[in-house]
Design a protein around this motif. Structure first.
Motif, PDB file in Angstrom:
ATOM      1  N   HIS A  38      50.166 -46.877  40.333  1.00  0.00           N
ATOM      2  CA  HIS A  38      49.526 -48.019  40.996  1.00  0.00           C
ATOM      3  C   HIS A  38      49.438 -49.177  40.015  1.00  0.00           C
ATOM      4  O   HIS A  38      49.204 -48.986  38.815  1.00  0.00           O
ATOM      5  CB  HIS A  38      48.159 -47.657  41.580  1.00  0.00           C
ATOM      6  N   ASP A  68      44.540 -47.047  32.691  1.00  0.00           N
ATOM      7  CA  ASP A  68      44.572 -46.756  34.129  1.00  0.00           C
ATOM      8  C   ASP A  68      45.096 -47.964  34.898  1.00  0.00           C
ATOM      9  O   ASP A  68      44.315 -48.806  35.303  1.00  0.00           O
ATOM     10  CB  ASP A  68      43.156 -46.371  34.577  1.00  0.00           C
ATOM     11  N   GLU A 127      48.706 -41.034  36.384  1.00  0.00           N
ATOM     12  CA  GLU A 127      47.321 -41.324  35.998  1.00  0.00           C
ATOM     13  C   GLU A 127      47.088 -40.827  34.568  1.00  0.00           C
ATOM     14  O   GLU A 127      47.846 -39.995  34.067  1.00  0.00           O
ATOM     15  CB  GLU A 127      46.356 -40.600  36.952  1.00  0.00           C
TER      16      GLU A 127
END
Ligand SMILES: [Zn+2]
Length: 336
Positions: A38, A68, A127
């Motif tokens: 992401h 992150d 992640e």
């Protein structure tokens, strides 16, 4: 990723940034390996220039989203670049999905993520790694609820007996909710916010609380969800409204997860990397993919600390190790 030879498909989004899917070796046989990333962070625009500028200090790279998961995207791209440079890029389909709303709940991407992952043999979630630079083989599921108690307003001096105290109603419910905790089974029910009342001399006609529920096992979560939704009023004449529900199912450490991790561990050992495993109560898009039955390994990204905190950083020395691990998995994962 275009510079690395990928074909890129853009999935336009209005409320959040566009989602991108990069594909390599689309014509090669076998199911793709999916790298799930992401691009969004929890930080507001401007953080990079004002509050947390990018800086390197004692082997750590600090910055909003450094861990992150900017590091995870960098690792994915460098693993691909390294394999290509050595002419060892495996002849198998490889997909890299870059989403834009993971930190806000994946409302605009969750269906697409699952639809894409269902075509893949393996999903590697980029992640951050665990504390000991391991993979994440479990994540708890999450449910959230707003519980509103309704009573009846009355003057607290003139006619207290005419009122129905919504705060007292909610207090009864709070004790019942606390009793739903089964921490040993990995299920927690926490009242995290509460509000109520309208004035200092009025019996409160309304009170509400926010409930955060986490669970390790799907069946436990469903049972607790049913208990929360089934709460009934205690005070005569009061009423309860319960909204919310389970938002993400857990990424369970089930038989498939154990087998998938063991395979990764033995591939890692061949290049001299010991591989640990762990888990977290926090959710990721790995929850969505694993709950849909796709073999998933999470925590493939950087090693560092301070996710979602001001001291967020990635340990720079971890980056080549993580890229080497990913490259080895891409090369050695059996074709299906
Ligand atoms: Zn993340």
């Amino acid at each position: 990723v275009e510079a690395l030879g990928a074909q890129v498909t853009v999935f336009p989004r209005e409320a959040v940034g566009d989602i991108r899917l990069a594909k390599w070796n689309a014509a090669s046989p076998g199911k793709p390996i999916l790298l799930l990333t992401h691009m969004d962070t929890v930080w507001p625009l401007g953080t990079l220039t004002d509050a947390v500028p990018l800086r390197q200090e004692e082997g750590r790279l600090h910055g909003p989203g450094a861990l992150d998961m900017k590091a995870g995207i960098a690792i994915a791209m460098e693993a691909i670049r390294g394999l290509q440079a050595r002419q060892t890029f495996p002849q198998r389909p490889l997909w890299l999905l870059l989403t834009s709303d993971e930190e806000t709940g994946s409302d605009h991407s969750r269906e697409l993520i699952v639809e894409i992952a269902q075509q893949c043999a393996l999903c590697l979630v980029m992640e951050p790694a665990t504390e000991n630079e391991g993979l994440k083989t479990w994540r708890k599921g999450i449910g959230s609820y707003t519980i509103t108690a309704k009573g009846r307003a009355a003057h607290s001096g003139d006619a207290p007996e005419a009122g129905i105290n919504a705060i007292i109603e909610l207090a009864h419910q709070a004790i019942v909710l606390q009793g739903l905790n089964r921490l040993r089974q990995g299920t927690s029910v926490s009242i995290t916010q509460i509000q109520g009342g309208i004035a200092g001399n009025v019996i409160p006609p309304q009170a509400a609380c926010y409930v955060d529920m986490r669970f390790l096992v799907a069946a436990e979560g469903e049972q607790t969800d049913a208990a929360i939704r089934g709460l009934t009023p205690v005070l005569p004449g009061s009423d309860l409204h319960i909204s919310g529900g389970i938002h993400r199912m857990p990424m369970e450490r089930d038989a498939q997860m154990i087998e998938t991790f063991q395979r990764a561990k033995s591939i890692a050992e061949k290049i001299g990397l010991p591989l640990a495993e762990g888990g977290t109560g926090g959710v990721s898009d790995g929850n969505l993919v694993a709950a849909a039955g796709i073999p998933t390994l999470d925590g493939m990204g950087g090693h560092g600390a301070g996710m979602h905190a001001l001291h967020e950083h990635v340990l720079i020395r971890s980056l080549p190790r993580r890229a080497a691990l990913l490259a080895a998995l891409l090369q050695d994962w059996p074709l299906t």
